[in-house]
Design a protein around this motif. Structure first.
Motif, PDB file in Angstrom:
ATOM      1  N   ARG A 136      -2.496  -3.463 -12.193  1.00  0.00           N
ATOM      2  CA  ARG A 136      -2.680  -2.756 -10.927  1.00  0.00           C
ATOM      3  C   ARG A 136      -2.770  -3.775  -9.812  1.00  0.00           C
TER       4      ARG A 136
ATOM      5  N   PRO B 248       0.826  -1.211   0.000  1.00  0.00           N
ATOM      6  CA  PRO B 248       0.000   0.000   0.000  1.00  0.00           C
ATOM      7  C   PRO B 248       0.856   1.255   0.000  1.00  0.00           C
TER       8      PRO B 248
ATOM      9  N   TRP C 278      -6.031  -4.328  -4.430  1.00  0.00           N
ATOM     10  CA  TRP C 278      -6.528  -3.353  -3.448  1.00  0.00           C
ATOM     11  C   TRP C 278      -6.877  -2.027  -4.120  1.00  0.00           C
ATOM     12  N   SER C 279      -6.158  -1.671  -5.163  1.00  0.00           N
ATOM     13  CA  SER C 279      -6.423  -0.433  -5.887  1.00  0.00           C
ATOM     14  C   SER C 279      -7.762  -0.516  -6.628  1.00  0.00           C
TER      15      SER C 279
ATOM     16  N   MET D 214     -10.290  -2.436  -5.760  1.00  0.00           N
ATOM     17  CA  MET D 214     -11.327  -2.415  -4.719  1.00  0.00           C
ATOM     18  C   MET D 214     -11.538  -1.011  -4.170  1.00  0.00           C
ATOM     19  N   GLU D 215     -10.450  -0.262  -3.990  1.00  0.00           N
ATOM     20  CA  GLU D 215     -10.569   1.099  -3.476  1.00  0.00           C
ATOM     21  C   GLU D 215     -11.355   1.973  -4.458  1.00  0.00           C
ATOM     22  N   ASP D 216     -11.049   1.858  -5.745  1.00  0.00           N
ATOM     23  CA  ASP D 216     -11.792   2.616  -6.754  1.00  0.00           C
ATOM     24  C   ASP D 216     -13.268   2.238  -6.759  1.00  0.00           C
TER      25      ASP D 216
ATOM     26  N   THR E 128      -5.324  -1.584   6.695  1.00  0.00           N
ATOM     27  CA  THR E 128      -5.661  -2.937   6.273  1.00  0.00           C
ATOM     28  C   THR E 128      -7.109  -3.221   6.657  1.00  0.00           C
TER      29      THR E 128
ATOM     30  N   ALA F 247     -15.031   1.024  -4.281  1.00  0.00           N
ATOM     31  CA  ALA F 247     -15.657   1.537  -3.062  1.00  0.00           C
ATOM     32  C   ALA F 247     -15.922   3.033  -3.174  1.00  0.00           C
ATOM     33  N   ARG F 248     -14.957   3.774  -3.722  1.00  0.00           N
ATOM     34  CA  ARG F 248     -15.150   5.222  -3.895  1.00  0.00           C
ATOM     35  C   ARG F 248     -16.330   5.516  -4.841  1.00  0.00           C
TER      36      ARG F 248
ATOM     37  N   ARG G 143      -2.779   4.257   4.275  1.00  0.00           N
ATOM     38  CA  ARG G 143      -3.876   3.316   4.076  1.00  0.00           C
ATOM     39  C   ARG G 143      -3.934   2.366   5.260  1.00  0.00           C
TER      40      ARG G 143
END
Length: 66
Positions: A43, A15, A46-47, A49-51, A21, A53-54, A19
């Protein structure tokens, strides 16, 4: 004989920034699909998943009246 020391390498799994966990339980097929997208886009999962979620949080914010 002393063992060789491993140096840490920054890779796709490391990460970046401040960030935290998070442990989640998700369907195995969803996890596999996320990994496939991450590989396709070069990529980290986690990247991706983060996108996701946003984007979800932004859609949810627009739906709710203030």
């Amino acid at each position: 004989m002393a063992g060789k020391k491993r140096t840490s390498r920054r890779g796709l799994r490391t990460p970046i920034g401040k960030r935290v966990t998070v442990l989640m339980m998700i369907d195995p097929q969803v996890a596999a699909d996320i990994k496939a997208v991450a590989l396709e886009e070069k990529r980290a999962a986690w990247s991706v998943m983060e996108d996701a979620a946003r984007e979800y949080l932004e859609r949810r914010k627009r739906r709710k009246p203030a």
